[in-house]
Design a protein around this motif. Structure first.
Motif, mmCIF file in Angstrom:
data_model
loop_
_atom_site.group_PDB
_atom_site.id
_atom_site.type_symbol
_atom_site.label_atom_id
_atom_site.label_comp_id
_atom_site.label_asym_id
_atom_site.label_seq_id
_atom_site.Cartn_x
_atom_site.Cartn_y
_atom_site.Cartn_z
ATOM 1 N N ARG A 240 0.699 -1.547 -0.586
ATOM 2 C CA ARG A 240 0.119 0.394 -0.050
ATOM 3 C C ARG A 240 0.947 1.007 -0.200
ATOM 4 O O ARG A 240 0.556 2.300 -0.335
ATOM 5 N N LEU A 241 2.202 1.053 0.786
ATOM 6 C CA LEU A 241 2.732 2.377 0.543
ATOM 7 C C LEU A 241 4.466 2.725 0.030
ATOM 8 O O LEU A 241 4.126 3.818 -0.418
ATOM 9 N N ALA A 242 4.275 1.696 -0.754
ATOM 10 C CA ALA A 242 5.777 1.790 -1.323
ATOM 11 C C ALA A 242 5.783 0.892 -2.319
ATOM 12 O O ALA A 242 5.731 -0.136 -2.466
ATOM 13 N N SER A 243 6.262 1.278 -3.548
ATOM 14 C CA SER A 243 5.911 0.577 -5.120
ATOM 15 C C SER A 243 7.710 0.333 -4.951
ATOM 16 O O SER A 243 7.687 -0.890 -5.472
ATOM 17 N N HIS A 244 8.781 0.910 -4.333
ATOM 18 C CA HIS A 244 9.853 0.614 -4.355
ATOM 19 C C HIS A 244 10.048 -0.467 -3.029
ATOM 20 O O HIS A 244 9.522 -0.203 -2.002
ATOM 21 N N ILE A 245 10.662 -1.394 -3.287
ATOM 22 C CA ILE A 245 11.084 -2.019 -2.170
ATOM 23 C C ILE A 245 12.229 -2.834 -1.792
ATOM 24 O O ILE A 245 13.065 -2.807 -3.126
ATOM 25 N N GLU A 246 12.981 -3.268 -0.826
ATOM 26 C CA GLU A 246 14.258 -3.891 -0.801
ATOM 27 C C GLU A 246 14.101 -5.368 -0.375
ATOM 28 O O GLU A 246 13.301 -4.879 1.675
ATOM 29 N N VAL A 247 14.189 -6.423 -0.842
ATOM 30 C CA VAL A 247 13.439 -7.975 0.616
ATOM 31 C C VAL A 247 15.087 -7.860 0.486
ATOM 32 O O VAL A 247 15.730 -8.869 0.116
ATOM 33 N N ILE A 248 15.106 -8.848 2.076
ATOM 34 C CA ILE A 248 15.807 -9.260 2.457
ATOM 35 C C ILE A 248 15.730 -10.753 3.428
ATOM 36 O O ILE A 248 14.429 -11.003 4.140
ATOM 37 N N VAL A 249 16.362 -11.966 3.051
ATOM 38 C CA VAL A 249 16.313 -13.153 2.938
ATOM 39 C C VAL A 249 17.581 -13.873 3.780
ATOM 40 O O VAL A 249 18.673 -13.921 3.324
ATOM 41 N N ALA A 250 17.205 -13.855 5.026
ATOM 42 C CA ALA A 250 18.130 -14.960 6.113
ATOM 43 C C ALA A 250 19.676 -13.349 5.843
ATOM 44 O O ALA A 250 21.192 -14.559 5.551
ATOM 45 N N GLY A 251 19.067 -13.223 6.135
ATOM 46 C CA GLY A 251 20.549 -11.571 6.004
ATOM 47 C C GLY A 251 21.006 -11.381 4.799
ATOM 48 O O GLY A 251 21.745 -10.432 4.539
ATOM 49 N N ARG A 252 20.765 -11.907 3.524
ATOM 50 C CA ARG A 252 21.111 -11.470 1.978
ATOM 51 C C ARG A 252 19.742 -11.054 1.582
ATOM 52 O O ARG A 252 18.643 -10.319 1.662
ATOM 53 N N HIS A 253 20.907 -9.667 0.661
ATOM 54 C CA HIS A 253 19.995 -8.796 -0.302
ATOM 55 C C HIS A 253 18.936 -9.359 -1.652
ATOM 56 O O HIS A 253 19.772 -10.030 -2.367
ATOM 57 N N ALA A 254 17.683 -9.801 -1.483
ATOM 58 C CA ALA A 254 17.457 -10.528 -2.407
ATOM 59 C C ALA A 254 16.507 -10.083 -3.534
ATOM 60 O O ALA A 254 17.056 -10.766 -4.345
#
Length: 321
Positions: free
Chosen positions: A213-227
């Motif tokens: 709802r808020l952000a079209s841009h995302i940064e995804v973190i999975v298990a401490g890594r930048h996914a």
């Protein structure tokens, strides 16, 4: 009603100068043999950025490093080119809402925000405190002890403490925890207004709906890594090895379904009370072929919409890879 200053900005005044940018370069953080964050690089600029990941992914660790409360074990975190760690001057530009409780229960809401204003050495701390409390709509409870607040009220008073010095950068760690629907909508509206003023806002969440709802841009973190990084819809379209689900409505769904099946442009077609649910393997090929198939079948298309172009789809894919 939300209080506004004479300048009209949601935060009291629009940020001055150039837009602020947070940059993480190959940042890692470990505790003994446990690696919490591993080699993360990203840029966070003006607008709303969603930091997405499951619980325990390393989101809070990243935010603590961005806020200068935790040193990177390796790599660097800078705000407008200046390192944040051991840089007290950075706090003039940063507002932080931590996930953990950070207010003193024996103080009233007004006393707590006033203390924050004085710590920032604001010229008119009382006026700044009242403005920040008004922004989060907590005037009605300002004279009550924080220990008697609900979880949602504590979240809002923490938000007021982050806003009291009117910073151009906001770091919000799970800011909607414990809020009722009305409180969540009010805070979402406030965040959107502040982003429209040119502020740099990063907020973390494991709730997909909040980020979507808020952000079209995302940064995804999975298990401490930048996914992943970017627009979640574009990320979804890059997943060419996964089926894409479309909802298709037309003047004659049965005829169109038969034409799609005969054409072989989809893996499966299901007739539902909302239209056709079509599972396509190749996103681009299907969207190119469908209008031709409909034209050849003499069926008018009314609606074609992706049914799985959501953060849920993106997140499930990224966690599985």
């Amino acid at each position: 009603m939300t209080e506004r200053s004479e300048t009209g900005g949601a935060g009291g005044r629009p940020p001055t100068g150039n837009p602020s940018e947070l940059i993480l370069e190959n940042v890692s953080r470990w505790y003994g043999n446990v690696v919490a964050v591993n080699g993360v690089s990203m840029k966070v600029g003006p607008g709303v950025t969603g930091l997405l990941g499951p619980n325990g992914a390393g989101k809070s660790t990243l935010i603590h490093m961005m806020g200068g409360f935790l040193a990177p074990s390796s790599g660097s975190v800078t705000l407008d080119g200046t390192p944040i760690w051991r840089n007290p001057g950075a706090y003039r530009s940063l507002g932080l809402v931590p996930e953990r409780e950070s207010a003193y229960d024996f103080l009233t809401g007004e006393q707590f925000i006033l203390a924050m204003a004085k710590l920032h050495k604001l010229p008119e701390p009382g006026a700044a405190a009242r403005r920040a409390i008004g922004l989060v709509e907590m005037e009605y409870a300002a004279d009550r002890q924080i220990g008697n607040y609900s979880k949602g009220m504590k979240q809002r008073i923490k938000m007021a403490s982050a806003l009291v010095h009117d910073p151009p950068v906001l770091l919000l760690d799970e800011p909607f925890n414990g809020m009722d629907p009305r409180q969540r909508l009010q805070l979402m509206d406030l965040i959107q207004r502040m982003a429209a003023e040119g502020r740099t806002i990063l907020f973390s969440s494991h709730i997909l709906e909040e980020v979507e709802r808020l952000a079209s841009h995302i940064e995804v973190i999975v298990a401490g890594r930048h996914a992943a990084s970017g627009d979640f819809r574009k990320i979804r379209r890059l997943m060419t090895d996964r089926p894409h689900i479309f909802l298709v409505r037309s003047a004659d769904d049965r005829r169109l379904a038969a034409a799609i099946i005969a054409d072989g442009s989809a893996r499966s077609v299901q007739l539902t009370d909302k239209g056709l649910q079509v599972e396509a393997i190749d996103f681009q090929r299907f969207t190119w072929l469908l209008p031709q198939v409909a034209r050849d079948a003499d069926v008018r298309l009314w609606e074609v919409s992706p049914a799985d172009e959501s953060l849920e789809s993106v997140f499930s894919y990224l966690v599985a890879t």
